[in-house]
Motif scaffolding. Structure first.
Motif, PDB file in Angstrom:
ATOM      1  N   THR A  17     -74.756 -58.901 -26.737  1.00 48.54           N
ATOM      2  CA  THR A  17     -74.814 -57.790 -25.783  1.00 48.54           C
ATOM      3  C   THR A  17     -73.613 -56.862 -25.972  1.00 48.54           C
ATOM      4  OG1 THR A  17     -73.560 -58.932 -24.054  1.00 48.54           O
ATOM      5  CG2 THR A  17     -75.955 -59.224 -24.054  1.00 48.54           C
ATOM      6  N   PRO A  18     -73.790 -55.574 -25.662  1.00 50.57           N
ATOM      7  CA  PRO A  18     -72.660 -54.640 -25.742  1.00 50.57           C
ATOM      8  C   PRO A  18     -71.494 -55.064 -24.850  1.00 50.57           C
ATOM      9  CG  PRO A  18     -74.715 -53.436 -25.520  1.00 50.57           C
ATOM     10  CD  PRO A  18     -75.034 -54.896 -25.316  1.00 50.57           C
ATOM     11  N   LEU A  19     -71.782 -55.588 -23.652  1.00 50.86           N
ATOM     12  CA  LEU A  19     -70.719 -56.018 -22.739  1.00 50.86           C
ATOM     13  C   LEU A  19     -69.871 -57.117 -23.362  1.00 50.86           C
ATOM     14  CD1 LEU A  19     -69.277 -56.163 -19.993  1.00 50.86           C
ATOM     15  CD2 LEU A  19     -71.059 -57.785 -19.265  1.00 50.86           C
ATOM     16  N   LEU A  20     -70.515 -58.129 -23.918  1.00 55.57           N
ATOM     17  CA  LEU A  20     -69.763 -59.242 -24.501  1.00 55.57           C
ATOM     18  C   LEU A  20     -68.999 -58.796 -25.742  1.00 55.57           C
ATOM     19  CD1 LEU A  20     -68.942 -62.181 -24.413  1.00 55.57           C
ATOM     20  CD2 LEU A  20     -71.091 -62.762 -25.567  1.00 55.57           C
ATOM     21  N   LYS A  21     -69.635 -58.026 -26.606  1.00 54.93           N
ATOM     22  CA  LYS A  21     -68.967 -57.571 -27.832  1.00 54.93           C
ATOM     23  C   LYS A  21     -67.772 -56.686 -27.499  1.00 54.93           C
ATOM     24  CE  LYS A  21     -68.747 -57.104 -32.388  1.00 54.93           C
ATOM     25  NZ  LYS A  21     -67.591 -56.250 -32.613  1.00 54.93           N
ATOM     26  N   ASN A  22     -67.931 -55.772 -26.565  1.00 47.57           N
ATOM     27  CA  ASN A  22     -66.833 -54.887 -26.187  1.00 47.57           C
ATOM     28  C   ASN A  22     -65.675 -55.676 -25.572  1.00 47.57           C
ATOM     29  OD1 ASN A  22     -65.908 -52.052 -25.950  1.00 47.57           O
ATOM     30  ND2 ASN A  22     -65.898 -52.519 -23.766  1.00 47.57           N
TER      31      ASN A  22
ATOM     32  N   HIS B 287     -74.606 -65.065 -34.174  1.00 46.14           N
ATOM     33  CA  HIS B 287     -73.686 -63.933 -34.272  1.00 46.14           C
ATOM     34  C   HIS B 287     -72.439 -64.191 -33.428  1.00 46.14           C
ATOM     35  CE1 HIS B 287     -77.139 -60.841 -35.205  1.00 46.14           C
ATOM     36  NE2 HIS B 287     -77.290 -61.972 -35.855  1.00 46.14           N
ATOM     37  N   VAL B 288     -72.684 -64.643 -32.195  1.00 50.22           N
ATOM     38  CA  VAL B 288     -71.568 -64.905 -31.280  1.00 50.22           C
ATOM     39  C   VAL B 288     -70.707 -66.044 -31.822  1.00 50.22           C
ATOM     40  CG1 VAL B 288     -70.932 -65.390 -28.892  1.00 50.22           C
ATOM     41  CG2 VAL B 288     -73.040 -64.149 -29.370  1.00 50.22           C
ATOM     42  N   SER B 289     -71.345 -67.072 -32.337  1.00 53.28           N
ATOM     43  CA  SER B 289     -70.627 -68.216 -32.907  1.00 53.28           C
ATOM     44  C   SER B 289     -69.728 -67.785 -34.051  1.00 53.28           C
ATOM     45  CB  SER B 289     -71.647 -69.261 -33.386  1.00 53.28           C
ATOM     46  OG  SER B 289     -70.998 -70.361 -33.956  1.00 53.28           O
ATOM     47  N   PHE B 290     -70.237 -66.923 -34.921  1.00 52.25           N
ATOM     48  CA  PHE B 290     -69.449 -66.449 -36.056  1.00 52.25           C
ATOM     49  C   PHE B 290     -68.218 -65.673 -35.595  1.00 52.25           C
ATOM     50  CE2 PHE B 290     -68.330 -63.284 -39.247  1.00 52.25           C
ATOM     51  CZ  PHE B 290     -68.093 -64.112 -40.337  1.00 52.25           C
ATOM     52  N   ILE B 291     -68.389 -64.838 -34.578  1.00 51.63           N
ATOM     53  CA  ILE B 291     -67.257 -64.056 -34.060  1.00 51.63           C
ATOM     54  C   ILE B 291     -66.156 -64.983 -33.558  1.00 51.63           C
ATOM     55  CG2 ILE B 291     -66.513 -62.474 -32.231  1.00 51.63           C
ATOM     56  CD1 ILE B 291     -69.378 -61.216 -32.447  1.00 51.63           C
TER      57      ILE B 291
ATOM     58  N   LEU C 164     -62.254 -65.878 -34.950  1.00 50.74           N
ATOM     59  CA  LEU C 164     -61.063 -65.702 -34.115  1.00 50.74           C
ATOM     60  C   LEU C 164     -60.299 -67.016 -33.915  1.00 50.74           C
ATOM     61  CD1 LEU C 164     -62.566 -63.221 -31.520  1.00 50.74           C
ATOM     62  CD2 LEU C 164     -60.759 -62.724 -33.182  1.00 50.74           C
ATOM     63  N   GLY C 165     -60.699 -68.062 -34.634  1.00 52.04           N
ATOM     64  CA  GLY C 165     -59.956 -69.318 -34.597  1.00 52.04           C
ATOM     65  C   GLY C 165     -60.403 -70.319 -33.568  1.00 52.04           C
ATOM     66  N   SER C 166     -61.546 -70.088 -32.945  1.00 48.10           N
ATOM     67  CA  SER C 166     -62.060 -71.035 -31.949  1.00 48.10           C
ATOM     68  C   SER C 166     -62.790 -72.190 -32.629  1.00 48.10           C
ATOM     69  CB  SER C 166     -63.038 -70.329 -31.001  1.00 48.10           C
ATOM     70  OG  SER C 166     -62.413 -69.277 -30.308  1.00 48.10           O
ATOM     71  N   ILE C 167     -62.898 -73.284 -31.909  1.00 47.08           N
ATOM     72  CA  ILE C 167     -63.676 -74.445 -32.350  1.00 47.08           C
ATOM     73  C   ILE C 167     -65.006 -74.346 -31.616  1.00 47.08           C
ATOM     74  CG2 ILE C 167     -63.780 -76.961 -32.423  1.00 47.08           C
ATOM     75  CD1 ILE C 167     -60.610 -76.760 -31.946  1.00 47.08           C
ATOM     76  N   VAL C 168     -66.046 -73.897 -32.321  1.00 49.91           N
ATOM     77  CA  VAL C 168     -67.331 -73.623 -31.681  1.00 49.91           C
ATOM     78  C   VAL C 168     -68.258 -74.833 -31.804  1.00 49.91           C
ATOM     79  CG1 VAL C 168     -69.299 -72.056 -31.554  1.00 49.91           C
ATOM     80  CG2 VAL C 168     -67.050 -71.175 -32.224  1.00 49.91           C
ATOM     81  N   LEU C 169     -68.719 -75.323 -30.668  1.00 56.76           N
ATOM     82  CA  LEU C 169     -69.643 -76.454 -30.640  1.00 56.76           C
ATOM     83  C   LEU C 169     -71.071 -75.964 -30.889  1.00 56.76           C
ATOM     84  CD1 LEU C 169     -68.249 -78.406 -27.551  1.00 56.76           C
ATOM     85  CD2 LEU C 169     -67.633 -78.627 -29.961  1.00 56.76           C
ATOM     86  N   PRO C 170     -71.994 -76.876 -31.215  1.00 53.63           N
ATOM     87  CA  PRO C 170     -73.390 -76.460 -31.389  1.00 53.63           C
ATOM     88  C   PRO C 170     -73.900 -75.728 -30.146  1.00 53.63           C
ATOM     89  CG  PRO C 170     -73.102 -78.675 -32.212  1.00 53.63           C
ATOM     90  CD  PRO C 170     -71.808 -78.308 -31.535  1.00 53.63           C
ATOM     91  N   VAL C 171     -74.626 -74.654 -30.393  1.00 53.73           N
ATOM     92  CA  VAL C 171     -75.078 -73.778 -29.308  1.00 53.73           C
ATOM     93  C   VAL C 171     -76.296 -74.362 -28.589  1.00 53.73           C
ATOM     94  CG1 VAL C 171     -74.188 -71.748 -30.508  1.00 53.73           C
ATOM     95  CG2 VAL C 171     -76.596 -72.408 -30.809  1.00 53.73           C
ATOM     96  N   VAL C 172     -76.523 -73.869 -27.369  1.00 58.43           N
ATOM     97  CA  VAL C 172     -77.696 -74.268 -26.592  1.00 58.43           C
ATOM     98  C   VAL C 172     -78.453 -73.008 -26.179  1.00 58.43           C
ATOM     99  CG1 VAL C 172     -78.527 -75.357 -24.466  1.00 58.43           C
ATOM    100  CG2 VAL C 172     -76.613 -76.376 -25.724  1.00 58.43           C
ATOM    101  N   ALA C 173     -79.656 -72.845 -26.727  1.00 60.64           N
ATOM    102  CA  ALA C 173     -80.518 -71.719 -26.370  1.00 60.64           C
ATOM    103  C   ALA C 173     -81.594 -72.211 -25.399  1.00 60.64           C
ATOM    104  CB  ALA C 173     -81.163 -71.133 -27.616  1.00 60.64           C
ATOM    105  N   VAL C 174     -81.822 -71.457 -24.344  1.00 63.43           N
ATOM    106  CA  VAL C 174     -82.767 -71.850 -23.303  1.00 63.43           C
ATOM    107  C   VAL C 174     -83.933 -70.867 -23.265  1.00 63.43           C
ATOM    108  CG1 VAL C 174     -83.052 -72.329 -20.844  1.00 63.43           C
ATOM    109  CG2 VAL C 174     -80.865 -72.822 -21.960  1.00 63.43           C
ATOM    110  N   PRO C 175     -85.090 -71.250 -23.838  1.00 65.86           N
ATOM    111  CA  PRO C 175     -86.277 -70.394 -23.725  1.00 65.86           C
ATOM    112  C   PRO C 175     -86.925 -70.556 -22.350  1.00 65.86           C
ATOM    113  CG  PRO C 175     -86.809 -72.372 -24.946  1.00 65.86           C
ATOM    114  CD  PRO C 175     -85.342 -72.457 -24.625  1.00 65.86           C
ATOM    115  N   ALA C 176     -87.797 -69.616 -22.016  1.00 71.10           N
ATOM    116  CA  ALA C 176     -88.524 -69.652 -20.733  1.00 71.10           C
ATOM    117  C   ALA C 176     -87.569 -69.900 -19.571  1.00 71.10           C
ATOM    118  CB  ALA C 176     -89.626 -70.712 -20.772  1.00 71.10           C
TER     119      ALA C 176
END
Length: 194
Positions: free
Chosen positions: A89-94, A139-143, A147-159
């Motif tokens: 989202t533009p808000l998060l990226k900005n 995309h968010v994970s890569f960002i 930036l040096g963060s330790i990113v855990l596996p993501v959780v996507a919630v459909p419906a």
């Protein structure tokens, strides 16, 4: 030993946001796992659209400095990212673009990676569609990784519009459990890595 601290926020300011609702479940999981969690509303940190000329002329906005300072002591982050046109989202990226600017002195001082480096990050995203936010979350994970963060596996919630009943109670126990487990993992990793 003190509890790990986690900052949580959503990349959506919309009233009734599915991502903000899903974030509450991850926050609950982190708290149950022993973390101190502070939920931040990005509406309290309004920033202009990132502009390199404005940045050079005026420096980092006060709200970006304040938010950088709020993130400084955190051991982990829980972030809910909606998906706009298959991306962040533009808000998060900005917000990330402003937070990742170096600040020489005063509130929020430190290098551009300071708010993120070494922090454990749990990313989640919710949408009414069949894919959740699985196209945006990488995309968010890569960002954050950059930036040096330790990113855990993501959780996507459909419906996600069916995640809660009208009275606010949980309608989909499996999805709710996945979100709570993400929060718990962030708490446990943050405790282990600080």
């Amino acid at each position: 030993m003190s509890k790990p601290t986690i900052i949580a926020f959503a990349g959506s300011n919309r009233n009734g946001s599915m991502n903000r609702a899903a974030l509450t479940l991850a926050v609950s999981g982190a708290a149950k796992a022993g973390a101190e969690v502070e939920v931040i509303d990005l509406r309290q940190y309004v920033m202009p659209l990132y502009d390199a000329d404005q940045h050079a002329a005026e420096g980092v906005p006060e709200n970006a400095r304040r938010l950088r300072e709020a993130l400084r002591p955190a051991h982990g982050l829980l972030i809910a990212s909606p998906e706009y046109n298959s991306s962040i989202t533009p808000l998060l990226k900005n917000t990330i673009d402003w937070l990742s600017q170096s600040v020489a002195e005063g509130v929020g001082a430190g290098g551009g990676r300071m708010p993120f480096e070494g922090k454990v990050v749990g990313l989640l995203g919710a949408s009414a569609g069949a894919f959740g936010t699985i196209r945006a979350l990488p995309h968010v994970s890569f960002i954050f990784s950059n930036l040096g963060s330790i990113v855990l596996p993501v959780v996507a919630v459909p419906a996600a519009d069916k995640l809660f009943h009208a009275d606010g109670s949980i309608a989909n126990e499996r999805q709710a459990k996945g979100l709570e487990e993400l929060g718990a993992r962030v708490a446990k990793f943050a405790a282990a890595t600080r």
